[in-house]
Design an enzyme around this catalytic site. Structure first.
Site, PDB file in Angstrom:
ATOM      1  CG  ASP A   1      -5.074   9.809   9.929  1.00  0.00           C
ATOM      2  OD1 ASP A   1      -4.289   9.585  10.883  1.00  0.00           O
ATOM      3  OD2 ASP A   1      -5.348   8.964   9.069  1.00  0.00           O
TER       4      ASP A   1
ATOM      5  CG  ASP B   1       3.419   8.619   4.991  1.00  0.00           C
ATOM      6  OD1 ASP B   1       3.207   9.650   4.342  1.00  0.00           O
ATOM      7  OD2 ASP B   1       3.226   8.529   6.214  1.00  0.00           O
ATOM      8  CB  THR B   2       7.109  11.611   1.397  1.00  0.00           C
ATOM      9  OG1 THR B   2       5.921  12.395   1.250  1.00  0.00           O
ATOM     10  CG2 THR B   2       7.351  10.811   0.132  1.00  0.00           C
TER      11      THR B   2
ATOM     12  CB  THR C   1      -5.845  12.313  -1.116  1.00  0.00           C
ATOM     13  OG1 THR C   1      -5.540  10.933  -0.934  1.00  0.00           O
ATOM     14  CG2 THR C   1      -6.421  12.508  -2.493  1.00  0.00           C
TER      15      THR C   1
ATOM     16  CG  ASP D   1       2.018  13.624   3.877  1.00  0.00           C
ATOM     17  OD1 ASP D   1       2.491  12.497   3.591  1.00  0.00           O
ATOM     18  OD2 ASP D   1       1.248  13.809   4.822  1.00  0.00           O
ATOM     19  CB  SER D   2       3.452  10.395  -0.922  1.00  0.00           C
ATOM     20  OG  SER D   2       3.946   9.562   0.116  1.00  0.00           O
ATOM     21  N   GLY D   3       1.329  10.828   1.715  1.00  0.00           N
ATOM     22  CA  GLY D   3       0.308  10.170   2.527  1.00  0.00           C
ATOM     23  C   GLY D   3      -0.960  10.993   2.688  1.00  0.00           C
TER      24      GLY D   3
END
Ligand SMILES: *[C@@H]1O[C@H](CO)[C@@H](O)[C@H](O)[C@H]1NC(C)=O
Ligand SMILES: *[C@@H]1O[C@H](CO)[C@@H](O)[C@H](O)[C@H]1NC(C)=O
Length: 390
Positions: free
Chosen positions: A133, A89-90, A278, A274-276
């Site tokens: 989230d 997670d970036t 989608t 943000d790779s976290g």
């Protein structure tokens, strides 16, 4: 996932508990002097009724169906090398792993048992992180030996959290953002510790806290992060470097404009890469203009997304930064509802804007934690490799 700062509540990254299986590909391999390659499995959660019913549990402003990809890599923790898969997670900056007390699917990729490691040390410090989230994790900090992938890249006395309570469902999380975004720094004003990229640097594996993210094509089963280097074979054309904008502890960059269906829309706002997450999140105003340009229907929503004619899935959503344009095919954005219709898989937000996986897969991104800079290029999807250190 974006970690919450005190001031902002970011609607992002609802973590679904189900995913398709993918063969584990372990991997820390030394690829060039002072470069470490960390391979990960792309684990996809298929869009199906089970998942859709799960996301219905989301809070009113939590985005739905927004976490369909995980980037799972394996770590070996403790003297007895406990193998645990974690989501890279970036958008956050702490590593945490579930322990034996957690319940639910989060343990599916393994959990940490400090009593079985002779090098485990409880440092008697509480850890709690809240994600955008609205999921959170609570536990205690430990230090222990952490090795990566194939057992190389060993870090001694590395600090991470052992989690006994979490509402995150997929796996533990390896946050690799700026250390000023560590949860205890943000919430309690603690002095930052050396998180993963900094520990690799301190141990001498890399010269600089810099890494390159290559998510690969949407249908690929694996991608990679290079710590301390870049793979020039996987970059198509020039790389441009952007100074960060926005909050000091986030590596945000400014999107100048987007072009869609012949309309150029001024955006001029900072986005977190943000790779976290989608899905990508636009400031509400530009989101509305994008939807209008595509002919989307906001009075007929599909899981909170505007519906649209499937013919909108042609051409690109092109992002212009200062000096480079990144094209995201609209076929990555306009998705099928499953009953003959289509929807636009983007969100509007009044909080921090996010470029999630549906953007990141179409870019080659270098995160420079030393200078708070991002370098962006177009990706070349290839198995060829030509790695240089940074
Ligand atoms: C939906 O996906 C989940 C997770 O992969 C799977 O367990 C379930 O069987 C799928 N349901 C259907 C109806 O395909
Ligand atoms: C979309 O972007 C790709 C990659 O840059 C480009 O090759 C293609 O021509 C673009 N398509 C359109 C319709 O502009």
């Amino acid at each position: 996932m974006v970690q919450l700062s005190l001031q902002t509540l970011l609607p992002i990254a609802l973590c679904l508990s189900s995913f398709a299986s993918a063969a584990p590909v372990d991997g820390l391999t030394k690829r060039a002097p002072k470069v470490l390659g960390l391979d990960f499995d792309v684990v996809k959660a298929p869009l199906n009724e089970t998942l859709l019913s799960l996301v219905k549990r989301g809070t009113p402003n939590s985005p739905l169906i927004n976490k369909l990809y995980y980037y799972i890599t394996y770590l070996l923790l403790g003297s007895n090398k406990q193998k645990i898969g974690v989501d890279i997670d970036t958008g956050s900056s702490d590593l945490w792993v579930p322990n034996s007390q957690t319940s639910g699917t989060v343990k599916e990729y393994g959990y940490y048992d400090p009593s079985k490691s002779t090098t485990a040390k409880d440092i008697h410090k509480l850890f709690k992180i809240n994600y955008g989230d609205k999921t959170s994790s609570t536990g205690e900090f430990y230090t222990d030996t952490v090795s990566l992938g194939d057992g190389s890249g060993k870090l001694s006395n590395f600090q991470f959290a052992s989690i006994s309570l979490t509402s995150v469902s997929q796996s533990g999380i390896l946050g690799i953002g700026l250390n000023t975004l560590e949860a205890n720094v943000v919430y309690n004003g603690d002095v930052p510790y050396n998180n993963f990229p900094l520990a690799l640097k301190n141990a001498g594996y890399i010269d600089n806290a810099i890494y390159s993210l290559y998510l690969n094509t949407p249908d690929a089963t694996g991608g990679s992060i290079l710590f301390g280097g870049k793979d020039v074979a996987k970059i198509d054309g020039p790389l441009i470097t952007l100074q960060h904008s926005g909050e000091y502890n986030r590596l945000d960059i400014t999107v100048d404009s987007v072009t869609v269906a012949g309309n150029q829309i001024t955006v001029s706002a900072p986005f977190n890469l943000d790779s976290g997450s989608t899905v990508s999140y636009f400031p509400t105003d530009s989101f509305n203009q994008i939807v209008d340009s595509l002919g989307g229907d906001t009075s007929n929503l599909f899981y909170k997304r505007p519906t649209v004619a499937c013919s909108a899935a042609t051409g690109n959503l092109s992002f212009t930064f200062h000096g480079i344009t990144i094209d995201v095919p609209l076929s990555d954005i306009v998705l099928e509802t499953g009953d003959g219709g289509c929807f636009i898989n983007l969100f509007g937000t009044d909080e921090e804007a996010i470029l999630g996986d549906n953007f990141l897969r179409r870019a080659y991104v270098i995160y420079n934690l030393e200078n708070s800079e991002i370098s962006l290029g177009k990706p070349k999807y290839t198995t060829a490799s030509s790695i240089v250190s940074l």
